[in-house]
Design a protein around this motif. Structure first.
Motif, PDB file in Angstrom:
ATOM      1  N   GLY A  29      84.641  54.449  27.103  1.00 36.62           N
ATOM      2  CA  GLY A  29      84.110  54.306  25.745  1.00 36.62           C
ATOM      3  C   GLY A  29      82.616  54.073  25.681  1.00 36.62           C
ATOM      4  O   GLY A  29      82.038  54.059  24.585  1.00 36.62           O
ATOM      5  N   ASP A  30      81.955  53.900  26.834  1.00 35.66           N
ATOM      6  CA  ASP A  30      80.506  53.659  26.837  1.00 35.66           C
ATOM      7  C   ASP A  30      79.696  54.940  27.011  1.00 35.66           C
ATOM      8  O   ASP A  30      78.478  54.892  27.155  1.00 35.66           O
ATOM      9  CB  ASP A  30      80.133  52.664  27.946  1.00 35.66           C
ATOM     10  CG  ASP A  30      80.350  53.240  29.354  1.00 35.66           C
ATOM     11  OD1 ASP A  30      80.894  54.356  29.466  1.00 35.66           O
ATOM     12  OD2 ASP A  30      79.992  52.562  30.335  1.00 35.66           O
ATOM     13  N   MET A  56      88.426  60.353  20.579  1.00 32.51           N
ATOM     14  CA  MET A  56      87.327  59.489  21.008  1.00 32.51           C
ATOM     15  C   MET A  56      86.119  59.627  20.073  1.00 32.51           C
ATOM     16  O   MET A  56      85.372  58.667  19.857  1.00 32.51           O
ATOM     17  CB  MET A  56      86.921  59.819  22.445  1.00 32.51           C
ATOM     18  CG  MET A  56      87.969  59.440  23.471  1.00 32.51           C
ATOM     19  SD  MET A  56      87.544  59.953  25.164  1.00 32.51           S
ATOM     20  CE  MET A  56      86.241  58.775  25.566  1.00 32.51           C
ATOM     21  N   LYS A  68      75.969  52.525  24.024  1.00 30.95           N
ATOM     22  CA  LYS A  68      76.183  53.756  24.779  1.00 30.95           C
ATOM     23  C   LYS A  68      75.072  53.922  25.812  1.00 30.95           C
ATOM     24  O   LYS A  68      73.888  53.798  25.483  1.00 30.95           O
ATOM     25  CB  LYS A  68      76.197  54.974  23.847  1.00 30.95           C
ATOM     26  CG  LYS A  68      77.176  54.864  22.685  1.00 30.95           C
ATOM     27  CD  LYS A  68      78.613  54.743  23.137  1.00 30.95           C
ATOM     28  CE  LYS A  68      79.562  54.688  21.938  1.00 30.95           C
ATOM     29  NZ  LYS A  68      80.947  54.439  22.329  1.00 30.95           N
ATOM     30  N   GLU A 126      87.325  57.416  17.069  1.00 28.25           N
ATOM     31  CA  GLU A 126      87.557  55.993  17.330  1.00 28.25           C
ATOM     32  C   GLU A 126      86.407  55.315  18.071  1.00 28.25           C
ATOM     33  O   GLU A 126      86.209  54.107  17.938  1.00 28.25           O
ATOM     34  CB  GLU A 126      88.853  55.815  18.134  1.00 28.25           C
ATOM     35  CG  GLU A 126      90.106  56.269  17.415  1.00 28.25           C
ATOM     36  CD  GLU A 126      90.420  55.414  16.198  1.00 28.25           C
ATOM     37  OE1 GLU A 126      90.127  54.203  16.235  1.00 28.25           O
ATOM     38  OE2 GLU A 126      90.947  55.976  15.211  1.00 28.25           O
ATOM     39  N   HIS A 127      85.666  56.079  18.868  1.00 25.66           N
ATOM     40  CA  HIS A 127      84.617  55.467  19.699  1.00 25.66           C
ATOM     41  C   HIS A 127      83.239  56.070  19.450  1.00 25.66           C
ATOM     42  O   HIS A 127      82.288  55.735  20.167  1.00 25.66           O
ATOM     43  CB  HIS A 127      84.982  55.610  21.182  1.00 25.66           C
ATOM     44  CG  HIS A 127      86.203  54.833  21.569  1.00 25.66           C
ATOM     45  ND1 HIS A 127      86.157  53.513  21.962  1.00 25.66           N
ATOM     46  CD2 HIS A 127      87.516  55.183  21.607  1.00 25.66           C
ATOM     47  CE1 HIS A 127      87.381  53.082  22.240  1.00 25.66           C
ATOM     48  NE2 HIS A 127      88.220  54.085  22.032  1.00 25.66           N
ATOM     49  N   ASP A 128      83.152  56.947  18.461  1.00 22.56           N
ATOM     50  CA  ASP A 128      81.868  57.516  18.066  1.00 22.56           C
ATOM     51  C   ASP A 128      81.162  58.200  19.234  1.00 22.56           C
ATOM     52  O   ASP A 128      79.948  58.075  19.402  1.00 22.56           O
ATOM     53  CB  ASP A 128      80.967  56.418  17.476  1.00 22.56           C
ATOM     54  CG  ASP A 128      79.802  57.005  16.670  1.00 22.56           C
ATOM     55  OD1 ASP A 128      79.968  58.113  16.134  1.00 22.56           O
ATOM     56  OD2 ASP A 128      78.735  56.355  16.606  1.00 22.56           O
ATOM     57  N   ILE A 129      81.931  58.937  20.040  1.00 29.17           N
ATOM     58  CA  ILE A 129      81.367  59.692  21.155  1.00 29.17           C
ATOM     59  C   ILE A 129      81.436  61.171  20.809  1.00 29.17           C
ATOM     60  O   ILE A 129      82.528  61.736  20.693  1.00 29.17           O
ATOM     61  CB  ILE A 129      82.136  59.427  22.471  1.00 29.17           C
ATOM     62  CG1 ILE A 129      82.105  57.932  22.818  1.00 29.17           C
ATOM     63  CG2 ILE A 129      81.528  60.241  23.613  1.00 29.17           C
ATOM     64  CD1 ILE A 129      82.949  57.580  24.040  1.00 29.17           C
ATOM     65  N   ILE A 175      91.348  52.854  26.224  1.00 29.82           N
ATOM     66  CA  ILE A 175      89.884  52.802  26.213  1.00 29.82           C
ATOM     67  C   ILE A 175      89.391  51.570  25.453  1.00 29.82           C
ATOM     68  O   ILE A 175      89.796  51.330  24.313  1.00 29.82           O
ATOM     69  CB  ILE A 175      89.298  54.084  25.593  1.00 29.82           C
ATOM     70  CG1 ILE A 175      89.729  55.312  26.406  1.00 29.82           C
ATOM     71  CG2 ILE A 175      87.773  54.012  25.524  1.00 29.82           C
ATOM     72  CD1 ILE A 175      89.344  56.636  25.769  1.00 29.82           C
ATOM     73  N   GLU A 176      88.518  50.830  26.077  1.00 30.23           N
ATOM     74  CA  GLU A 176      87.949  49.636  25.459  1.00 30.23           C
ATOM     75  C   GLU A 176      86.735  50.007  24.618  1.00 30.23           C
ATOM     76  O   GLU A 176      85.968  50.907  24.965  1.00 30.23           O
ATOM     77  CB  GLU A 176      87.547  48.617  26.533  1.00 30.23           C
ATOM     78  CG  GLU A 176      88.727  48.029  27.298  1.00 30.23           C
ATOM     79  CD  GLU A 176      88.296  47.016  28.346  1.00 30.23           C
ATOM     80  OE1 GLU A 176      87.080  46.938  28.628  1.00 30.23           O
ATOM     81  OE2 GLU A 176      89.172  46.305  28.875  1.00 30.23           O
ATOM     82  N   LYS A 177      86.552  49.285  23.509  1.00 29.58           N
ATOM     83  CA  LYS A 177      85.389  49.492  22.666  1.00 29.58           C
ATOM     84  C   LYS A 177      84.129  49.062  23.409  1.00 29.58           C
ATOM     85  O   LYS A 177      84.126  48.073  24.138  1.00 29.58           O
ATOM     86  CB  LYS A 177      85.510  48.680  21.373  1.00 29.58           C
ATOM     87  CG  LYS A 177      86.620  49.140  20.441  1.00 29.58           C
ATOM     88  CD  LYS A 177      86.222  50.396  19.680  1.00 29.58           C
ATOM     89  CE  LYS A 177      87.284  50.776  18.647  1.00 29.58           C
ATOM     90  NZ  LYS A 177      86.898  51.992  17.898  1.00 29.58           N
ATOM     91  N   SER A 178      83.062  49.823  23.221  1.00 33.64           N
ATOM     92  CA  SER A 178      81.787  49.506  23.861  1.00 33.64           C
ATOM     93  C   SER A 178      80.721  49.349  22.791  1.00 33.64           C
ATOM     94  O   SER A 178      80.577  50.211  21.918  1.00 33.64           O
ATOM     95  CB  SER A 178      81.389  50.611  24.841  1.00 33.64           C
ATOM     96  OG  SER A 178      80.127  50.346  25.413  1.00 33.64           O
TER      97      SER A 178
END
Length: 427
Positions: free
Chosen positions: A221-222, A240, A173, A243-246, A167-170
């Protein structure tokens, strides 16, 4: 009754190492996690695999990728160890195999190491780290030695958790919601009412499951929110979130009407949607069914047998809300989230026997001797009415009020049937 003193209770279980078979023989046994990891990976478009093991594992695995609908978009190769490599290691040969797969066009290579490679102890992570600077393909190692696990479930959730590394950082959101644990192409499981509502409200949905693509995972990640429909996906959702604040809403382990209402309300807040009115009818029906079930089922004891991929501890926590208590639970996998469910159950002084049921006919005798009022799930006595069985396997993938209503109807129907049989003097 056969001796079951070798079994431990829930309070003593911290991992699958504490969960022992109910009876000694496993027949016919279960798949190993290599099988399920390979089956899952071969159904995600763009994911290649390199299975590392002995000739037996290599031969056994060959039929699995043949069912992949995306065979031309990925490579599924074997690295079969010879006798010298078993003794002296296989680092050099493995690195060459990775180079060949990269040259052949693999985008992502999952290195699935089976029992013997795991016993040898070669540092696969260091090989991935070293080779990553040399090859274009992303490399992810998955340790799948069957001796480490009780069954096949880790092949699912560990593979999906590993996919998180893609997963790529976005930076921002959008409004997309990731639906974790379901394919948009599934027909054997009805589309949950919640998902249908989001589609009607034009909320962009991204389904992450078999029949998804590598690109779906890379871009996930978006998302504004993750909806978790499967226990296999919860470890990924937790990762997630960190690491991705979701944020995520877990729906596979929520049964209580009030908790469903709270979860739906939280989903609505994240997405700016009014949920209460949409589900008012279902909520009213579920409340009525739950109240009636609690009156009928209070103080009943049950055995939780094979529930398939339904997570048993959250279900037992809900049944305890109705006044039911488990005598014994078949636990095929101790998920990371099961620690909290264990605390909830033991905090209510519920401490059932935990085991693996791997031999239907032998296990059946012990289960009958324990004298449960009900058996939840599949077992050797599924066709009899004493104790009556409650089918659960097909509830996987169902969520929300509709699942709770169906579950309660099945439990009360089974109990009523068993009670009528006893009162008619047929037993």
């Amino acid at each position: 009754m056969n001796d079951i003193k070798h079994l431990k209770c829930l309070s003593a279980v911290r991992s699958m190492t504490a969960v022992r078979q109910l009876t000694p023989a496993a027949f016919p046994g279960v798949h190993c996690p290599m099988h399920t990891a390979l089956a899952l990976a071969s159904k995600i478009r763009g994911v290649s695999t390199l299975l590392i093991g002995t000739a037996e594992c290599g031969y056994y695995s060959r039929n699995v990728p043949l069912s992949s609908p995306y065979g031309e978009e990925a490579l599924h190769w074997n690295y079969v160890l010879d006798s010298k490599e078993v003794v002296f290691g296989f680092r050099k040969g493995l690195m060459e195999a990775i180079r060949e797969m990269d040259k052949a066009g693999a985008r992502l290579i999952l290195l699935l190491s089976t029992c013997v490679p795991e016993l040898i102890g070669l540092d696969m992570e260091s090989i991935c780290h070293e080779m990553q600077t040399e090859v274009k393909a992303m490399l992810i190692h998955l340790p799948l030695g069957n001796f480490k696990y009780g069954g096949y479930e880790p092949g699912y959730w560990k593979t999906l958790l590993a996919m998180g590394k893609t997963i790529e950082k976005s930076g921002s959101k959008g409004m997309t919601v990731n639906v974790l644990g379901r394919s948009d192409l599934e027909e054997h499981v009805p589309m949950p009412h919640l998902i249908s509502l989001l589609e009607r409200q034009d909320v962009p949905l991204r389904f992450l499951a078999p029949d998804s693509s590598l690109d779906d995972f890379i871009s996930s990640g978006d998302a504004r929110l993750n909806l978790v429909l499967s226990p296999f996906m919860e470890p990924l959702a937790q990762w997630m979130a960190k690491e991705h604040d979701i944020p995520f809403a877990s729906l596979h382990d929520v049964y209580n009407v009030r908790e469903i209402e709270n979860t739906y309300s939280q989903i609505g807040q994240h997405l700016g949607l009014e949920m209460a009115q949409e589900f008012a009818g279902q909520r009213k029906e579920a409340k009525k069914a739950q109240k009636a079930a609690a009156a009928q089922l209070k103080s009943l004891q049950y055995i939780s047998a094979n529930l398939g991929t339904v997570q048993p501890l959250p279900l037992s926590a809900y049944l305890s809300d109705l006044g039911m208590s488990p005598i014994m639970i078949h636990l095929a996998e101790f998920y990371p989230s099961d620690t909290q469910w264990k605390e909830i159950l033991t905090g209510r002084d519920i401490n059932p026997i935990i085991c693996l049921m791997l031999n239907e006919q032998a296990d059946k005798q012990i289960m009958e001797a324990l004298g449960p009022d009900l058996v939840m799930g599949d077992w050797g006595g599924r066709g009899q009415n004493h104790p009556p069985s409650v089918p659960i396997l097909d509830l996987y993938g169902h969520i929300g009020y509709e699942r709770t209503i169906e579950l309660l109807e099945r439990i009360t129907r089974a109990f009523r049937t068993g009670k009528e049989e006893r009162s008619n003097g047929t037993l």
